[in-house]
Enzyme design. Sequence first.
Site: not given
Length: 310
Positions: A36, A145, A159
């Site tokens: 970023g 990835y 979850y």
Amino acid sequence: MNIIITGGAGFIGSHLSERLLNEGNTVTVIDNLITGNIKNISNLLKRKNFNFIQHDISKPIFFDSKIDQIYHLASPASPIDYMKYPIQTLKVGALGTYITLGIAKRHNASILMASTSEVYGDPLVNPQKETYWGNVNPIGPRGVYDEAKRYAEAIIEAYRRFHNVKTHIARIFNTYGPRMRPYDGRVVPAFIIQALKGEPLTVFGKGKQTRSFCYVSDLVEGLIRLMNSNGPGPINIGNPDEMTILEFAHLVISLTDSNSDITYEPLPIDDPKVRQPDINKAESVLNWVPKVNINTGLSRTIDFFRETIK
Ligand code: UDP
């Protein structure tokens, strides 16, 4: 709403941050800035209701104030980036998703995880529906990835099932637009910069492999709709307008009015031969279809790169 965006200083994250801020939300970006760039959010840093925390989301972080939504976008995302940062890519997909889920659970927040068309690997069916399980080489160079994102989907789903966390999985296909990094190795910035400089466009292989390119504002709209829907996904978000890389090279040459030639270079290992999203699910569940066609989106992106490389 109080919204966290991991990877919010990246290409997609910065567009999402800007849009959510403009809609009146409080936005907190967490980014370690390895891929970023603070420049992507420099205009947001001055605004109230915007916070930036430089932090690696693979490590714990705690918030006292109430959080409503978390967009988990953090990850190196271009093939040369995740080959340069293989361990960080695996860590952010695994530990970063685990930590982000912990924040969501504690605050009873909704979470959207940015998954990817790479979970389909080098697909044996085209277009790819969400029900397709994929064809991934776990130990190839792209495996760091692909498998990180596949693991992230698995833990997100766990979850949701076991802790009732409100989860959403977006499978993002090739996305382009302003604020892509000029030299991140991806085909869109690579070809545009080569064309603008009059250098040959480096087509890998024979250029027969296909991709389908989605403009960033369409992608952001799809992500926001998914986050605010009841659907957990996974849902493909991408533009089904499929073309070969050679066709794409010619399109870039024509839109830039360039005299560039084309040169051919070896195809990278495990480079997917086809890629096109089936977006029927996004259309029916989110009432979402992309609106920006490739000529319009590419022209805006070319203007951005003209300024960037001046
Ligand atoms: N590609 C290319 N020349 C370049 C960069 C990429 O021909 O200079 C090809 C690459 O081999 C792939 C496609 O363009 O088939 C898209 O590559 P990108 O890195 O943008 O993303 P991917 O879809 O592979 O993740």
